[in-house]
Design a protein around this motif. Structure first.
Motif, PDB file in Angstrom:
ATOM      1  N   PHE A  45       0.822  -1.209   0.000  1.00  0.00           N
ATOM      2  CA  PHE A  45       0.000   0.000   0.000  1.00  0.00           C
ATOM      3  C   PHE A  45       0.854   1.257   0.000  1.00  0.00           C
ATOM      4  O   PHE A  45       2.024   1.238   0.356  1.00  0.00           O
ATOM      5  CB  PHE A  45      -0.945   0.025   1.210  1.00  0.00           C
ATOM      6  N   HIS A  46       0.223   2.335  -0.430  1.00  0.00           N
ATOM      7  CA  HIS A  46       0.713   3.695  -0.232  1.00  0.00           C
ATOM      8  C   HIS A  46      -0.324   4.392   0.623  1.00  0.00           C
ATOM      9  O   HIS A  46      -1.532   4.133   0.491  1.00  0.00           O
ATOM     10  CB  HIS A  46       0.844   4.448  -1.555  1.00  0.00           C
ATOM     11  N   TYR A  47       0.128   5.291   1.486  1.00  0.00           N
ATOM     12  CA  TYR A  47      -0.757   6.059   2.361  1.00  0.00           C
ATOM     13  C   TYR A  47      -0.335   7.507   2.254  1.00  0.00           C
ATOM     14  O   TYR A  47       0.820   7.853   2.519  1.00  0.00           O
ATOM     15  CB  TYR A  47      -0.601   5.546   3.796  1.00  0.00           C
ATOM     16  N   GLY A  48      -1.267   8.351   1.797  1.00  0.00           N
ATOM     17  CA  GLY A  48      -0.912   9.749   1.617  1.00  0.00           C
ATOM     18  C   GLY A  48      -2.115  10.600   1.288  1.00  0.00           C
ATOM     19  O   GLY A  48      -3.262  10.151   1.363  1.00  0.00           O
ATOM     20  N   PRO A  49      -1.848  11.851   0.915  1.00  0.00           N
ATOM     21  CA  PRO A  49      -2.923  12.807   0.657  1.00  0.00           C
ATOM     22  C   PRO A  49      -3.904  12.313  -0.406  1.00  0.00           C
ATOM     23  O   PRO A  49      -3.504  11.718  -1.402  1.00  0.00           O
ATOM     24  CB  PRO A  49      -2.181  14.056   0.172  1.00  0.00           C
ATOM     25  N   ALA A  50      -5.170  12.583  -0.169  1.00  0.00           N
ATOM     26  CA  ALA A  50      -6.226  12.156  -1.098  1.00  0.00           C
ATOM     27  C   ALA A  50      -6.153  12.902  -2.422  1.00  0.00           C
ATOM     28  O   ALA A  50      -6.688  12.429  -3.418  1.00  0.00           O
ATOM     29  CB  ALA A  50      -7.595  12.360  -0.453  1.00  0.00           C
ATOM     30  N   ASP A  51      -5.478  14.046  -2.453  1.00  0.00           N
ATOM     31  CA  ASP A  51      -5.449  14.863  -3.663  1.00  0.00           C
ATOM     32  C   ASP A  51      -4.469  14.363  -4.713  1.00  0.00           C
ATOM     33  O   ASP A  51      -4.262  15.013  -5.731  1.00  0.00           O
ATOM     34  CB  ASP A  51      -5.147  16.316  -3.306  1.00  0.00           C
ATOM     35  N   GLY A  52      -3.856  13.214  -4.482  1.00  0.00           N
ATOM     36  CA  GLY A  52      -2.981  12.632  -5.493  1.00  0.00           C
ATOM     37  C   GLY A  52      -1.516  12.993  -5.343  1.00  0.00           C
ATOM     38  O   GLY A  52      -0.693  12.507  -6.120  1.00  0.00           O
ATOM     39  N   ARG A  53      -1.169  13.844  -4.374  1.00  0.00           N
ATOM     40  CA  ARG A  53       0.249  14.120  -4.144  1.00  0.00           C
ATOM     41  C   ARG A  53       0.953  12.822  -3.772  1.00  0.00           C
ATOM     42  O   ARG A  53       0.304  11.858  -3.387  1.00  0.00           O
ATOM     43  CB  ARG A  53       0.416  15.157  -3.023  1.00  0.00           C
ATOM     44  N   PRO A  54       2.263  12.782  -3.868  1.00  0.00           N
ATOM     45  CA  PRO A  54       2.978  11.536  -3.543  1.00  0.00           C
ATOM     46  C   PRO A  54       2.649  11.040  -2.136  1.00  0.00           C
ATOM     47  O   PRO A  54       2.414  11.852  -1.228  1.00  0.00           O
ATOM     48  CB  PRO A  54       4.455  11.943  -3.645  1.00  0.00           C
ATOM     49  N   PRO A  55       2.657   9.729  -1.961  1.00  0.00           N
ATOM     50  CA  PRO A  55       2.314   9.170  -0.655  1.00  0.00           C
ATOM     51  C   PRO A  55       3.348   9.523   0.402  1.00  0.00           C
ATOM     52  O   PRO A  55       4.533   9.675   0.099  1.00  0.00           O
ATOM     53  CB  PRO A  55       2.284   7.664  -0.904  1.00  0.00           C
ATOM     54  N   GLY A  56       2.879   9.638   1.647  1.00  0.00           N
ATOM     55  CA  GLY A  56       3.781   9.890   2.756  1.00  0.00           C
ATOM     56  C   GLY A  56       4.376   8.617   3.304  1.00  0.00           C
ATOM     57  O   GLY A  56       5.444   8.623   3.899  1.00  0.00           O
ATOM     58  N   VAL A  57       3.681   7.499   3.095  1.00  0.00           N
ATOM     59  CA  VAL A  57       4.106   6.221   3.661  1.00  0.00           C
ATOM     60  C   VAL A  57       3.862   5.126   2.629  1.00  0.00           C
ATOM     61  O   VAL A  57       2.841   5.122   1.944  1.00  0.00           O
ATOM     62  CB  VAL A  57       3.302   5.903   4.949  1.00  0.00           C
ATOM     63  N   SER A  58       4.805   4.197   2.549  1.00  0.00           N
ATOM     64  CA  SER A  58       4.635   2.986   1.749  1.00  0.00           C
ATOM     65  C   SER A  58       4.847   1.798   2.668  1.00  0.00           C
ATOM     66  O   SER A  58       5.641   1.866   3.610  1.00  0.00           O
ATOM     67  CB  SER A  58       5.655   2.922   0.613  1.00  0.00           C
ATOM     68  N   GLY A  59       4.136   0.729   2.388  1.00  0.00           N
ATOM     69  CA  GLY A  59       4.299  -0.444   3.228  1.00  0.00           C
ATOM     70  C   GLY A  59       3.530  -1.629   2.708  1.00  0.00           C
ATOM     71  O   GLY A  59       3.117  -1.668   1.544  1.00  0.00           O
ATOM     72  N   MET A  60       3.325  -2.588   3.606  1.00  0.00           N
ATOM     73  CA  MET A  60       2.574  -3.780   3.249  1.00  0.00           C
ATOM     74  C   MET A  60       1.882  -4.322   4.484  1.00  0.00           C
ATOM     75  O   MET A  60       2.330  -4.110   5.611  1.00  0.00           O
ATOM     76  CB  MET A  60       3.484  -4.846   2.659  1.00  0.00           C
ATOM     77  N   ASP A  61       0.777  -4.967   4.243  1.00  0.00           N
ATOM     78  CA  ASP A  61       0.079  -5.722   5.274  1.00  0.00           C
ATOM     79  C   ASP A  61       0.204  -7.195   4.927  1.00  0.00           C
ATOM     80  O   ASP A  61       0.021  -7.589   3.772  1.00  0.00           O
ATOM     81  CB  ASP A  61      -1.404  -5.347   5.341  1.00  0.00           C
ATOM     82  N   ILE A  62       0.509  -7.980   5.943  1.00  0.00           N
ATOM     83  CA  ILE A  62       0.560  -9.432   5.804  1.00  0.00           C
ATOM     84  C   ILE A  62      -0.397  -9.990   6.840  1.00  0.00           C
ATOM     85  O   ILE A  62      -0.336  -9.611   8.015  1.00  0.00           O
ATOM     86  CB  ILE A  62       1.981  -9.971   6.036  1.00  0.00           C
ATOM     87  N   ALA A  63      -1.310 -10.844   6.405  1.00  0.00           N
ATOM     88  CA  ALA A  63      -2.322 -11.380   7.314  1.00  0.00           C
ATOM     89  C   ALA A  63      -2.289 -12.895   7.314  1.00  0.00           C
ATOM     90  O   ALA A  63      -2.037 -13.529   6.294  1.00  0.00           O
ATOM     91  CB  ALA A  63      -3.709 -10.904   6.898  1.00  0.00           C
ATOM     92  N   ARG A  64      -2.560 -13.441   8.481  1.00  0.00           N
ATOM     93  CA  ARG A  64      -2.742 -14.884   8.636  1.00  0.00           C
ATOM     94  C   ARG A  64      -4.201 -15.113   8.965  1.00  0.00           C
ATOM     95  O   ARG A  64      -4.779 -14.393   9.788  1.00  0.00           O
ATOM     96  CB  ARG A  64      -1.839 -15.409   9.752  1.00  0.00           C
ATOM     97  N   THR A  65      -4.812 -16.095   8.312  1.00  0.00           N
ATOM     98  CA  THR A  65      -6.242 -16.347   8.486  1.00  0.00           C
ATOM     99  C   THR A  65      -6.485 -17.754   9.018  1.00  0.00           C
ATOM    100  O   THR A  65      -5.642 -18.644   8.895  1.00  0.00           O
ATOM    101  CB  THR A  65      -7.007 -16.179   7.161  1.00  0.00           C
ATOM    102  N   ARG A  66      -7.658 -17.901   9.589  1.00  0.00           N
ATOM    103  CA  ARG A  66      -8.156 -19.218  10.000  1.00  0.00           C
ATOM    104  C   ARG A  66      -9.666 -19.173   9.870  1.00  0.00           C
ATOM    105  O   ARG A  66     -10.299 -18.210  10.320  1.00  0.00           O
ATOM    106  CB  ARG A  66      -7.762 -19.537  11.443  1.00  0.00           C
ATOM    107  N   ASP A  67     -10.230 -20.180   9.254  1.00  0.00           N
ATOM    108  CA  ASP A  67     -11.685 -20.279   9.088  1.00  0.00           C
ATOM    109  C   ASP A  67     -12.283 -19.028   8.447  1.00  0.00           C
ATOM    110  O   ASP A  67     -13.365 -18.572   8.809  1.00  0.00           O
ATOM    111  CB  ASP A  67     -12.366 -20.560  10.429  1.00  0.00           C
ATOM    112  N   GLY A  68     -11.540 -18.435   7.518  1.00  0.00           N
ATOM    113  CA  GLY A  68     -12.059 -17.309   6.747  1.00  0.00           C
ATOM    114  C   GLY A  68     -11.964 -15.945   7.409  1.00  0.00           C
ATOM    115  O   GLY A  68     -12.473 -14.971   6.866  1.00  0.00           O
ATOM    116  N   VAL A  69     -11.304 -15.849   8.571  1.00  0.00           N
ATOM    117  CA  VAL A  69     -11.138 -14.539   9.221  1.00  0.00           C
ATOM    118  C   VAL A  69      -9.659 -14.310   9.536  1.00  0.00           C
ATOM    119  O   VAL A  69      -8.880 -15.256   9.688  1.00  0.00           O
ATOM    120  CB  VAL A  69     -11.978 -14.407  10.520  1.00  0.00           C
ATOM    121  N   ILE A  70      -9.290 -13.050   9.628  1.00  0.00           N
ATOM    122  CA  ILE A  70      -7.911 -12.684   9.948  1.00  0.00           C
ATOM    123  C   ILE A  70      -7.679 -12.904  11.440  1.00  0.00           C
ATOM    124  O   ILE A  70      -8.435 -12.387  12.268  1.00  0.00           O
ATOM    125  CB  ILE A  70      -7.622 -11.232   9.544  1.00  0.00           C
ATOM    126  N   ILE A  71      -6.617 -13.662  11.743  1.00  0.00           N
ATOM    127  CA  ILE A  71      -6.272 -13.889  13.150  1.00  0.00           C
ATOM    128  C   ILE A  71      -5.030 -13.096  13.554  1.00  0.00           C
ATOM    129  O   ILE A  71      -4.830 -12.816  14.728  1.00  0.00           O
ATOM    130  CB  ILE A  71      -6.078 -15.384  13.463  1.00  0.00           C
TER     131      ILE A  71
END
Length: 121
Positions: free
Chosen positions: A77-103
């Motif tokens: 993901f990028h996280y930043g101003p809604a007006d399209g300016r360059p993002p302030g933060v870049s990163g990633m989310d990693i999730a582990r699931t069980r039975d269809g939900v994030i644990i």
């Protein structure tokens, strides 16, 4: 993974956000951020609201498709101003699931522009 990014961290309405969290996260979910660990849905709901309040004019944008393998998912993901300016933060989310939900959710920050330091201690 897209629901996590867009319908939780991109949802300004607290009731809708809480409903998505209740549907997609285990009651005892653990969310690892660079500077803290949040335990359970109640802390998850509170912390998501805090992030949205800290930068109300910022939005999350996926950086590509989500990837999934068995019980692990990933989305950059990028996280930043809604007006399209360059993002302030870049990163990633990693999730582990069980039975269809994030644990477990891990948020990893891969870059900032100095406007917001989410890199942790």
């Amino acid at each position: 993974m897209r629901v996590n990014l867009l319908e939780v961290f991109g949802e300004p309405d607290a009731d809708r956000r809480a409903a998505v969290i209740a549907e997609h996260y285990a009651e005892d979910v653990v969310w690892h951020e660079p500077d803290r660990v949040n335990h359970g849905r109640t802390e998850f709901v509170r912390r998501a609201a805090e992030l949205l309040a800290e930068t109300p004019d910022w939005v999350f944008r996926p950086t590509g498709p989500a990837s999934e393998l068995d019980d692990i998912g990933h989305l950059g993901f990028h996280y930043g101003p809604a007006d399209g300016r360059p993002p302030g933060v870049s990163g990633m989310d990693i999730a582990r699931t069980r039975d269809g939900v994030i644990i477990e959710l891990y948020t990893i920050i891969t870059g900032t522009d100095g406007r917001r330091d989410l890199s942790g201690p």
